[in-house]
Design an enzyme around this catalytic site. Structure first.
Site, mmCIF file in Angstrom:
data_model
loop_
_atom_site.group_PDB
_atom_site.id
_atom_site.type_symbol
_atom_site.label_atom_id
_atom_site.label_comp_id
_atom_site.label_asym_id
_atom_site.label_seq_id
_atom_site.Cartn_x
_atom_site.Cartn_y
_atom_site.Cartn_z
ATOM 1 N N ASN A 96 15.259 33.846 -25.827
ATOM 2 C CA ASN A 96 16.270 33.963 -24.772
ATOM 3 C C ASN A 96 16.403 32.705 -23.918
ATOM 4 O OD1 ASN A 96 13.651 34.652 -23.763
ATOM 5 N ND2 ASN A 96 14.592 35.552 -21.951
ATOM 6 N N GLU A 120 3.326 37.727 -21.651
ATOM 7 C CA GLU A 120 4.451 37.955 -20.745
ATOM 8 C C GLU A 120 5.452 38.771 -21.539
ATOM 9 O OE1 GLU A 120 7.553 38.422 -19.095
ATOM 10 O OE2 GLU A 120 8.109 36.374 -19.641
ATOM 11 N N CYS A 127 14.222 38.297 -19.040
ATOM 12 C CA CYS A 127 13.282 39.381 -18.751
ATOM 13 C C CYS A 127 13.294 39.764 -17.280
ATOM 14 C CB CYS A 127 11.873 38.991 -19.194
ATOM 15 S SG CYS A 127 11.234 37.512 -18.383
ATOM 16 N N GLU A 155 1.093 33.175 -15.638
ATOM 17 C CA GLU A 155 1.451 31.798 -15.933
ATOM 18 C C GLU A 155 1.889 31.131 -14.634
ATOM 19 O OE1 GLU A 155 3.088 31.849 -20.433
ATOM 20 O OE2 GLU A 155 4.423 32.805 -18.998
#
Length: 481
Positions: free
Chosen positions: A149, A247, A281, A462
């Protein structure tokens, strides 16, 4: 367009000689190919990285940083090429790639080039008896697996801290959007990285990705993608005691109270709903609006959404492009059909479409921006990640009800809260089961802050020094005085 692997500083096809088609989602046409790599290619890449590790891990942080900055210079120099390639590969508007994806990729490299030179260790004195200090050591060879994405944006978000920390990397970009990672691989040597420090392997997740996470010499895996794939990676890596950062998906809520800045909340909710065709997301796919302003907000949102038109991603004026693949488009349409079956009313959109007066784009994968109301909070459409230009909207009466609905899914990545009541903003943010909460804004990112989710949205964090800690192992040294 022919994409190649980067192994030991060389651009190579798969050892099997097999290829995978590369499709332009705006047209639905094949325009290139990439290697269908396998276990043998993964073994070569890992061995290459393993050989380079001793020298690279001993390279001073300043020299590693210089390599990252030179690579960032090349990203900046080739920004137009990268933006065009990202738009062609992904279907996103070129304006979005040029304004967000490519600048952020450059920034990721520069950020960690700086961060590694400010990464301090800890020390603890034991009242004249001893002193303890902490060493942060690179792990060895690490795997970085990035999604389709935000291809180069998230690819660099992973490889930059891994390389800055002194690790050698075997990276796998998505097989759906591999081109910008391939272009980056053609500049690695020019940036000054020794052969084998960064290796990039292309292929299918079930083949290359699985072989990579199972490899005994991979010390850590950083993965961004779907929750089901993350669960598989966790099950494979757990018995091997690899470090793991996941993630994963999200089903994010936007909570809009009646004391919000209405126009700002409306404009930003439009963006958080449909940016990148909803394929982020962090997009807000469940819009919860306080009952007293529900009708006004709903009608204004629908009015704006109806004015959105899909267009040629290569047109700088286009704000809504294609979704990434035919399979993904069909999945989105299936969820809209399910929403109707679950009792929802489609207020706008809901269909496949094509850009007007663009015969060359008739075969592309486009979905109208879609808003649905009338669904129960716990129905499947409100519980599962759709990852497309589809949002649901529903009213709430109390703060407690809004928080309860927002927390009702298996996901816990992000949320937005819209209110001018400072006490409520703090209170609601603390009660939300998410890794990130934006108050009166969305996607405002400080790269120093921890990024990640809770529940089925992932494991670990992260960003900032959290990423450098993940890609290093701490060692306590105790010196008796």
């Amino acid at each position: 367009m022919e994409v190649l692997n980067l192994i030991q500083g060389k651009l190579l096809s798969a050892t099997s000689g097999e290829w995978i088609d590369l499709t332009d989602p705006s047209k639905g046409k094949v325009y290139g190919r990439l290697p269908r790599s396998g276990t043998e290619d993964v073994n070569l890449a890992v061995e290459s990285a393993n050989k380079a590790f001793k020298s690279w891990s001993a390279t001073p942080p300043g020299e590693r940083a210089a390599c990252l900055n030179r690579l960032a210079d090349l990203v900046s120099k080739n920004a137009q090429l990268l933006s065009r390639s990202e738009s062609t590969d992904n279907g996103k508007p070129i304006s979005l790639a040029a304004a967000v994806d490519i600048p952020r990729a450059e920034k990721n490299l520069r950020f960690y080039a700086s961060a590694i030179q400010h990464f301090a260790s800890e020390s603890h004195a034991m009242e004249g008896e001893a002193i303890n200090y902490t060493l942060r050591k690179p792990l060895g060879v690490v795997a970085c697996i990035s999604p389709w994405n935000l291809p180069l944006y998230l690819f660099t978000w992973k490889i930059a801290p891994a390389l800055a920390s002194g690790n050698c990397v075997v990276a796998k970009p998505s097989e759906i959007t591999p081109v910008t990672a391939y272009l980056l691989s053609t500049w690695v040597k020019e940036a000054g990285f020794p052969d084998g420090v960064l290796n990039i392997i292309h292929g299918l997740g079930a083949e290359v990705g699985d072989a990579l996470v199972r490899h005994p010499k991979i010390a850590a895996v950083s993965f961004t993608g779907g929750t089901a794939t993350g669960a598989h990676i966790a099950s494979v890596t757990a018995p091997r005691f690899k470090k793991l950062s996941l993630e994963l998906g999200g089903k994010n809520a936007a909570i809009i109270f009646d004391d919000c800045d209405f126009e700002n909340a409306l404009a930003t909710t439009m963006r958080s709903s449909f940016a990148n065709q909803g394929q982020i997301c962090l997009c807000g796919s469940r819009i919860l609006v306080e009952k007293s302003i529900y009708t006004r907000f709903r009608d204004a949102l629908v009015s704006k959404a109806k004015k959105m038109k899909v267009g040629d991603p290569m047109d700088p004026k286009t704000k809504t492009g294609a979704v990434v693949s035919k399979e993904h488009r069909d999945k989105i349409i299936d969820y809209i059909t399910l929403a109707r079956e679950e009792g929802g009313t489609v207020l706008c959109g809901g269909n496949k479409t094509t850009p007007e007066n663009q015969p060359g784009l008739v075969g592309g994968y486009y979905v109208e921006p879609t808003i649905i109301e009338g669904l129960k909070y716990d129905c499947e459409v409100n519980q599962k990640e759709i990852f497309g230009p589809v949002v649901t909207i529903q009213p709430f009466e109390t703060e407690e009800e809004a928080v309860s609905i927002a927390n009702s899914t298996e996901y816990g990545l992000a949320a937005t809260v819209w209110t001018n009541d400072l006490k409520r903003a703090h209170r609601v943010a603390a009660e939300l089961e998410t890794g990130i909460c934006w108050v009166n804004c969305w996607l405002l990112r400080d790269l120093r802050t921890p990024f990640g989710g809770v529940k089925n949205s992932g494991v670990g964090r992260e960003g900032g020094f959290d990423a450098l800690r993940f890609f290093t192992e701490s060692q306590n040294v105790c010196i008796k005085l």
